[in-house]
Each structure stands twice: as C-alpha cells, then as structure tokens.
Design an enzyme around this catalytic site. Structure first.
Site, PDB file in Angstrom:
ATOM      1  N   SER A  51       6.465  -6.192  -2.925  1.00  0.00           N
ATOM      2  CA  SER A  51       7.411  -6.498  -1.847  1.00  0.00           C
ATOM      3  C   SER A  51       8.096  -5.258  -1.302  1.00  0.00           C
ATOM      4  CB  SER A  51       8.463  -7.492  -2.356  1.00  0.00           C
ATOM      5  OG  SER A  51       9.166  -6.957  -3.471  1.00  0.00           O
ATOM      6  N   THR A  57       7.259 -10.515 -10.374  1.00  0.00           N
ATOM      7  CA  THR A  57       7.532  -9.086 -10.420  1.00  0.00           C
ATOM      8  C   THR A  57       7.683  -8.614  -8.979  1.00  0.00           C
ATOM      9  OG1 THR A  57       5.179  -8.513 -10.416  1.00  0.00           O
ATOM     10  CG2 THR A  57       6.233  -8.762 -12.548  1.00  0.00           C
ATOM     11  N   GLY A  58       8.758  -9.128  -8.272  1.00  0.00           N
ATOM     12  CA  GLY A  58       9.046  -8.677  -6.917  1.00  0.00           C
ATOM     13  C   GLY A  58       9.219  -7.184  -7.007  1.00  0.00           C
ATOM     14  N   THR A  59       8.372  -6.438  -6.432  1.00  0.00           N
ATOM     15  CA  THR A  59       7.895  -5.199  -7.039  1.00  0.00           C
ATOM     16  C   THR A  59       7.663  -4.097  -6.038  1.00  0.00           C
ATOM     17  OG1 THR A  59       6.770  -6.358  -8.801  1.00  0.00           O
ATOM     18  CG2 THR A  59       5.823  -4.303  -8.209  1.00  0.00           C
ATOM     19  N   THR A  60       7.639  -2.871  -6.550  1.00  0.00           N
ATOM     20  CA  THR A  60       6.998  -1.760  -5.839  1.00  0.00           C
ATOM     21  C   THR A  60       6.049  -1.080  -6.820  1.00  0.00           C
ATOM     22  OG1 THR A  60       8.989  -1.418  -4.508  1.00  0.00           O
ATOM     23  CG2 THR A  60       7.337   0.331  -4.494  1.00  0.00           C
TER      24      THR A  60
END
Length: 219
Positions: free
Chosen positions: A149, A19-22
């Site tokens: 990220s 879940t490359g995520t904010t």
C-alpha cells in the site's frame, strides 16, 4: 464508556489481518537488497509493530510479503517446501528464477482464494543477483521493484533516485529512504525497517529502528 461507532474488542475478530505494507527489492552487481516496513494491521488496529515481512525461501533467496498476512505467509511456506525438495533432487541450490516461478504458480493457482503479492529476490551462481515481481501470476525481472500500500506514495521518488550500477551500500540507503518516505505517508506502513542483503558471501540482516530512520524536510 464506549462512544458510538468506536471499535470494540469483538469487532476486530472479523477483520482480516493485513500486512498493509511497503516492500522493495533492488539489484546491484553481485547481489540484491530486500527491505520492508514492519506494521501489521487488522481494520483500524495495529496488531503487530515489528513483524518481519522478509521470509526466506532458500539459503540465498528471500521473498517480501504484502497483502493478507496469513495468505502471503502461506504462499511463502508452500514455496519454501517445494524449493527444499527441488534442491534435494538437484543436489544443488535452486535458481532464483525457479523460486520466482514457484511463487508465481502458487499465486496464480490460488488467485481466487488468496490475497497476497510477493517480491522474490536472491542470488545464484548462474545469474547473480535477481529481483522478480509476481503479482497476479505475472513474472517479470526488474532492476528494482516496490509493492504494498505504501508503494503508491514513492513511485516518483524511486524512479528519480534509482541509478544503475549502485553499490550494495547505496542500494541499502536507497531502500531505506524509499521505505521511510512511504511510512511517513501511508497509515498502513510503519514500525522499523528490515533489510536483507544477499550475495555470494551469504545473507546480511539489518534492522533500522524508528529513531535511526532518515529525516526529511516535511516531518
């Protein structure tokens, strides 16, 4: 015909799903706002565009997930199970701090095996709205926190835009703007924005679609 170096269907099977995520959570007087983007990727492929990264731990306690999708969800599921038992034993809802400690302990115990960072936020009768960061087995309460990220792109914005004493609507706008800015810059963040507002009155879920996101001058 596949060009040299192009990813093949089989190559994605060895890529861990992230879940490359904010993710973000903000306290206000009487509750919290928790938000996230919705993109999930495996290597170069986007495998889910509308994944909800806000996972309930108890009635008025949520966590925001980042890192490996499977690892983060496993921690959330283990924590939710323990908190359900905790609530039955106490015959009352668990405290947000107790939930954060459960997540912290699981994260630390399996730190060599699981790659995940969870933000825990919620409301209880003792302390009201609370936000806790749990990275690497650490536990710290903050008025707001960000992760994933995409967070590296918005530290300057959130530090400048945060104001103590914001209303719930101002916190939702603050969270939406911050996540939108991160989605514009971070290739691993994208999709829609999920928002959860937690107060004594209950839990309010909102989804902000792509065409409803705020516009900024650099787009």
């Amino acid at each position: 015909m596949l060009r040299a170096g192009a990813p093949t269907a089989g190559s994605f099977r060895t890529k861990e799903v992230h879940t490359g995520t904010t993710i973000m959570a903000v306290e206000f007087d009487g509750g919290v706002v928790v938000g996230s983007d919705s993109r999930v990727s495996a290597g170069e492929a986007v495998v889910n565009r509308v994944f909800d990264k806000l996972s309930p731990l108890h009635q008025r306690i949520f966590c925001a997930l980042s890192g490996s999708a499977a690892d983060a969800q496993a921690i959330a599921d283990m924590a939710a199970y323990q908190l359900e038992l905790h609530g039955l034993e106490l015959e009352e809802p668990p405290l947000v701090l107790a939930a954060a400690n459960v997540v912290k302990n699981i994260s630390y115990k399996y730190r060599e095996d699981l790659l995940a960072h969870l933000i825990v936020a919620g409301w209880d009768q003792r302390e009201g709205g609370q936000v806790y960061g749990t990275m690497g087995g650490m536990l710290i309460r903050q008025p707001f926190t960000i992760g994933g990220s995409g967070s590296s792109y918005i530290y300057g914005y959130v530090d400048a835009a945060y104001k103590p004493g914001m209303t719930s609507e101002e916190c939702r706008r603050f969270t939406t703007n911050a996540i939108t800015l991160a989605m514009n810059r971070d290739g691993s963040s994208g999709g829609v924005i999920y928002l959860v507002t937690i107060t004594v009155a209950g839990v309010d879920h909102r989804v902000i679609l792509g065409d409803e996101l705020p516009k900024f001058y650099d787009e």
